[in-house]
Design an enzyme around this catalytic site. Structure first.
Site, PDB file in Angstrom:
ATOM      1  N   GLU A 136       0.932  -1.095  -0.031  1.00 39.62           N
ATOM      2  CA  GLU A 136      -0.092   0.115  -0.139  1.00 39.62           C
ATOM      3  C   GLU A 136       0.799   1.199  -0.229  1.00 39.62           C
ATOM      4  O   GLU A 136       2.231   1.243   0.144  1.00 39.62           O
ATOM      5  CB  GLU A 136      -0.874   0.187   1.164  1.00 39.62           C
ATOM      6  CG  GLU A 136      -0.401  -0.445   2.559  1.00 39.62           C
ATOM      7  CD  GLU A 136       0.956   0.266   3.070  1.00 39.62           C
ATOM      8  OE1 GLU A 136       1.818  -0.288   3.425  1.00 39.62           O
ATOM      9  OE2 GLU A 136       0.894   1.591   3.011  1.00 39.62           O
TER      10      GLU A 136
ATOM     11  N   GLU B 117       4.666  -0.348   1.979  1.00 39.88           N
ATOM     12  CA  GLU B 117       4.652  -0.240   0.378  1.00 39.88           C
ATOM     13  C   GLU B 117       4.769  -1.822   0.024  1.00 39.88           C
ATOM     14  O   GLU B 117       4.590  -2.290  -1.176  1.00 39.88           O
ATOM     15  CB  GLU B 117       5.958   0.426  -0.127  1.00 39.88           C
ATOM     16  CG  GLU B 117       6.094   1.633   0.213  1.00 39.88           C
ATOM     17  CD  GLU B 117       7.612   2.005  -0.059  1.00 39.88           C
ATOM     18  OE1 GLU B 117       8.051   3.095   0.171  1.00 39.88           O
ATOM     19  OE2 GLU B 117       8.201   1.468  -1.011  1.00 39.88           O
TER      20      GLU B 117
END
Lengths: 736, 342
Positions: free
Chosen positions: A531, A674
């Protein structure tokens, strides 16, 4: 760069025929100028005229103001060295002697070489990698070797200018490339290089400028970008329809990119434009005032920090932010682009299609089945027959069995691995709990597609695919690779009200399901869920708090790196958000809609989708775990498709994973997010597949495994394997 | 690889040393033999004795008036021919370039013929001053033509062809003149045109020595540009050689040397072609500083022994030197052409 070589009003040709006239050109020191053009256009004539081999018809060649025609031959020889196309046939000369001939302008009356001459020859030969040919007869080597020796000869002459007429004629691809690299090195050291080349692609790669010599005397000089965007090559060679497009379309596209100064290097609509470090707009500005090179390690050479305006204050860059460095930076970016991402350009329309026609949440959950238990038993037996003490590969064996039962393949593979990164902004940032300005979401989303961020750098080095989707980024950006799946521009501030409507949450989940479906259609073997969204550790904390019933202090962590005071503020926000919105703890969709985020919702959808389409899916860190918890609460069977990765240093992670009922595989003190834990987890899963497909059985290894029979007996008595045992236990729990 | 030499270089230097040693020994041996052998043979041991003062007057005369001058001349002219050939071959980049081929000898012959027919009274093989001058003039005239042509001709191959054509023209003109000649004169001309080292006196030796020494010195001083020409004119120019000037200088030097030979000994064929080839092959190098002295010595050896054979083979009849050099030289050239790799 000062003007070094000046071709002034040059007309070249033969007494009977003028080939080129009125050439006016200024060449800088250390520039590589390449002549390209069709055969017979006059490239050789021009080079021979500049070098003095042919007399000029008109005009003059000036080096640092001095007219070369007025120099005597020896002076000229110290200024210019040549490599010609004519073949030479010296008798009984060794290659070293041929190279040493280049020292002619420096040696004394009798031509005896002094030590500095010998050293110059050694250097030149080493540079062209012909030292091992030194004592061989020149006539006895291949044409390509002769060519390199002749270039070495010209280098030994140690002149500021080097003229070469088709130096790559006889060279194979390796030596051709090496020669170009050598030339680049020489140019960097200040040697000015004029040459003609037939290979256009080499010319485009290596030259600072190209001189296009057309038949009939037309001459155009420009940078490779200019030559490409002006489609000069088509005109130059009179290419038939379609030929130019086929050969140069891609290159031209890349060249066009560098021309658009509003894409990568200057966002004029950014409210921080221009960067307060630069005074004039002629120098290019960072991407969102954000230098993309910072993550390139030694290539950047600098450090950065955020200023009050949110601008990256880069210092000590090796490649300063100036227009001249455009080509260098573009080249570096291109290299990164080439190296990562499995070089796929996302087919956006097709992906949108797939996502839009994804199942609804209800249908998806309905379609999730349990993994194949029979396959699990078969693979367990396979593993037991492998030449190792049974169970000695521990969780790798477990992973192997699970992957086999999930995919239904007795020998699962992990060749195509994709990390799906869902990006969205949170309105919550106006409370000031974000670790960085909101623009960073968009910036990093784009950087991820180039393999420049933490996760994507690792992924690109490993060959994992990275797919970045915009589910709700709030700030503007420009990218061809980030999937445009925005539901809305950022969520609402959860402290004050809902993040989004229920419909929006469901839509986001559906998008996630759609992306999982796309992965399935792309035959992706394993998926990782990442994300990007400033503020999403806070929303994740809120979601976990509601789902697990733990207090805000317990679940809130330090997120993207904040101070003690900010932390207390963050905890307060989480508490307030839950109080204000009162989400239903048994309705994950409601929770997501009220105190979650678009990224969380979409991630939840990806987990569900992977379960639905039977793809092993990896949980990353805190936010990923929060989304996974939502998925598990929505559909418990989805847990069977999930794999852990690293133990996030954020506090909330442990609580979420505990609630899911899973343990992390490894602890690396990471808290980046991430999806950065996924590549390492992929490695474990690849290991599992390798064990199954490559290890030899005892039989194949020629080992008599009867010594293990006793152990096997014991284990049988303990009852099945751990997986079967645990799954059996879970099933009992569910029923009971 | 600093000041010390590599193994390969040391090996090369050793090779040079051997070749030069052999050449020098051969020259010395040949010199002694030339002096000793003849229709009136003198033992080698006695040569020094006779020179010192012993022996008969006749023997001394033979030695000092005939043998020694002849031997010295042979060495000088043989060396000159070989170096002349080397220069032309380097310049043209062609192994069959030689003064004979370029028509320089033919030019000399033409002028000699013209002089012989017009200046009545002189006969025999003696190289009288006038014939010498005529040969010189003829050689230089032909050279002048070639140099003049070289300004208009782009390729060396064309220049070579032009030279051959000039040779043909001169020969044709000579034949034309001969049709009007008397038998005696024809015989004389024929005798002269076969070349011979006989009839040399110390005056000629002195004259030849001066010319050859001067030319050789200049040649050695030009070894740097000569070496550069090995890579071809284009590269030589790019390295700072004044190609125009050296073109002329090289041809002039070469012509001077071969004119000298032709003037004193008549046209002697094949030495200019065969010797440089043999020297290059044995030295395995084309460095001028090494090649020029080697060619000189090689030419001297070649001519010494050829002259010896010419004198001794069918004694007392003397063969013409060209006969011997051709019989030895031509097979060498054929072998060379056949075996050349490219």
């Amino acid at each position: 760069m000062e003007r070094f070589l000046h071709l002034h009003g040059l007309s070249v040709g033969y007494p009977t025929r003028k080939v080129l006239e009125n050439i006016e050109l200024e060449i800088e020191k250390g520039e590589i100028l390449t002549l390209i053009g069709p055969n017979g256009a006059g490239k050789s004539t021009l080079l021979k005229s500049i070098s003095g081999q042919l007399p000029l018809l008109a005009g003059s060649v000036l080096m640092q103001g001095q007219d070369l025609a007025k120099c005597d031959a020896k002076e000229r020889a110290r200024k210019m060295a040549v490599v010609l196309t004519e073949a030479i046939r010296p008798e009984y000369m060794t290659c070293r002697e041929v190279c040493a001939a280049g020292r002619y302008p420096y040696t004394g009356r009798m031509g005896i070489l002094r030590r500095e001459d010998e050293e110059a020859v050694d250097r030149a030969m080493a540079r062209m990698k012909v030292e091992d040919l030194a004592e061989r007869d020149f006539g006895a080597i291949s044409d390509g070797q002769k060519q390199r020796v002749l270039v070495a000869r010209a280098l030994a002459q140690e002149t500021p200018v080097l003229l070469m007429d088709e130096p790559t004629s006889y060279l194979d691809i390796r030596y051709r490339t090496e020669l170009m690299e050598t030339l680049r090195g020489l140019a960097a050291e200040g040697k000015t290089i004029l040459m003609s080349l037939h290979e256009i692609d080499l010319a485009l790669e290596v030259s600072d400028r190209l001189l296009c010599v057309k038949e009939g005397g037309e001459v155009f000089c420009g940078t490779p970008q200019e030559v490409l965007t002006g489609e000069r090559i088509r005109d130059l060679f009179d290419m038939p329809a379609g030929m130019y497009e086929k050969l140069f379309k891609e290159k031209a596209g890349q060249a066009a990119l560098t021309q658009q100064d509003h894409t990568f290097f200057a966002n004029r609509s950014c409210k921080y434009f221009p960067c307060h470090k630069t005074e004039d707009t002629d120098n290019f500005n960072c991407l969102f005032c954000y230098c993309p090179l910072y993550a390139m390690g030694p290539d950047c050479g600098g450090s950065f920090r955020y200023t009050k305006k949110g601008v990256k204050d880069c210092t000590g860059c090796l490649v300063p932010h100036r227009r001249e460095n455009y080509p260098v930076i573009m080249e570096k970016l291109r290299a990164f682009y080439r190296r990562g991402q499995g070089n796929m350009e996302p087919d956006i329309p097709a992906i949108l299609e797939t996502v839009n026609s994804a199942e609804s949440l209800a249908d998806c959950m309905h379609g999730i089945t349990k993994p194949d238990a029979e396959m699990a038993r078969l693979v367990r037996a396979d593993l037991d027959s492998l030449a190792m003490p049974p169970g000695s590969l521990g969780q790798i064996e477990t992973a192997a069995i699970r992957m086999a039962s999930i995919t239904g393949k007795r020998r699962p593979c992990a060749e195509r691995r994709r990390i799906i990164v869902l990006c969205a902004d949170n309105g919550l940032v106006e409370e000031g709990i974000g670790s960085a300005p909101q623009e960073v979401t968009a910036a990093q989303a784009v950087n991820m597609t180039f393999g420049l961020t933490g996760m994507s750098a690792i992924a690109s080095a490993r060959g994992d695919q990275v797919q970045v989707a915009d589910i709700g980024i709030a700030t503007p950006y420009h990218s061809d690779k980030v999937l445009p799946l925005k539901v809305r521009e950022g969520t609402g501030n959860i402290v004050k009200g809902s993040a989004m409507t229920r419909a929006e949450a469901e839509r986001a989940i559906r998008i996630g399901i759609g992306l999982a479906r796309q992965a399935s259609m792309d035959a992706v073997d394993i998926v990782g869920v990442g994300e990007m969204g400033i503020g999403n550790t806070t929303t994740s904390a809120a979601v976990i708090s509601v789902l697990t019933g733990r207090s805000a202090e317990e679940v809130t962590g330090f997120g993207g790196g904040i101070t003690e005071e900010a932390f207390r503020h963050k905890v307060k926000c989480v508490r307030t958000a839950i109080t204000v919105n009162r989400p239903d703890p048994d309705d994950p969709v409601d929770i997501l809609a009220k105190v979650g985020g678009l990224d969380l919702a979409a991630m939840c959808g990806v987990f569900l989708g992977c379960a639905r389409y039977q793809i092993p899916v990896v949980i990353d860190g805190l936010i990923s775990a929060a989304a996974a918890l939502c998925a598990v609460r929505l559909c418990p069977d989805s847990k069977r498709y999930m794999f852990p990765s690293h133990q996030s240093a954020d506090r909330g992670y442990a609580i979420a994973m505990d609630a899911i009922g899973m343990e992390a595989w490894f602890k690396l003190d990471m808290w980046l997010g991430e999806g950065s834990g996924c590549p390492m987890a992929f490695a474990v899963m690849e290991a599992a597949c390798a064990v199954l497909s490559r290890m030899a059985t005892f039989e194949k290894a020629g080992i008599d495994d009867s010594y293990l029979d006793k152990i096997r007996e014991d284990r049988k008595q303990q009852g099945c394997d751990t997986i079967c045992r645990r799954e059996a236990k879970e099933e009992n729990e569910e029923r009971g | 690889m600093k000041q010390e030499l590599t193994d390969a270089q040391r090996k090369q230097n050793r090779g040079f040393a051997i070749v030069f040693a052999v050449l020098i020994l051969a020259v010395l041996a040949g010199a002694v033999l030339s002096t000793a052998l003849g229709s009136a043979s003198i033992e080698p041991g006695r040569i020094m004795e006779i020179l010192a003062g012993g022996g008969s007057v006749q023997e001394r005369n033979i030695l000092t008036q005939i043998r020694l001058p002849r031997m010295c001349m042979t060495i000088l002219l043989g060396g000159a021919l070989a170096v002349s050939g080397y220069l032309l071959q380097t310049f043209f980049g062609n192994p069959i370039a030689g003064p004979y081929v370029l028509g320089i000898s033919s030019g000399a012959k033409l002028f000699v013929c013209a002089v012989m027919l017009t200046v009545v009274g002189k006969s025999g093989r003696s190289s009288s001053a006038i014939l010498v001058l005529a040969a010189f003039a003829g050689s230089l005239a032909a050279t002048g033509l070639i140099v003049g042509l070289s300004r208009y001709v782009r390729h060396m191959a064309s220049l070579l062809a032009a030279g051959i054509m000039i040779g043909y023209i001169c020969n044709a003109l000579t034949d034309f003149l001969v049709t009007f000649a008397e038998d005696a004169q024809i015989a004389n001309l024929r005798g002269w045109s076969q070349g011979s080292f006989s009839g040399m006196d110390w005056k000629s030796v002195a004259a030849a020595a001066v010319i050859v020494a001067a030319a050789m010195t200049l040649t050695i001083l030009c070894s740097k540009p000569i070496g550069a020409f090995e890579l071809g004119e284009a590269y030589a120019a790019s390295m700072g050689v004044n190609v125009r000037m050296y073109r002329v200088v090289l041809i002039m030097l070469s012509s001077l040397l071969s004119a000298c030979v032709t003037a004193f000994a008549g046209p002697v064929s094949f030495v200019g072609i065969a010797v440089p080839f043999l020297m290059r092959k044995s030295l395995r190098s084309s460095r001028p500083l090494v090649m020029v002295p080697a060619c000189f010595l090689g030419g001297a050896v070649f001519c010494l022994y050829a002259d010896l054979i010419a004198r001794m083979m069918f004694a007392p009849t003397e063969l013409n030197i060209s006969t011997v050099t051709s019989l030895i030289g031509a097979p060498v050239v054929i072998y060379m052409l056949a075996v050349r790799k490219r």
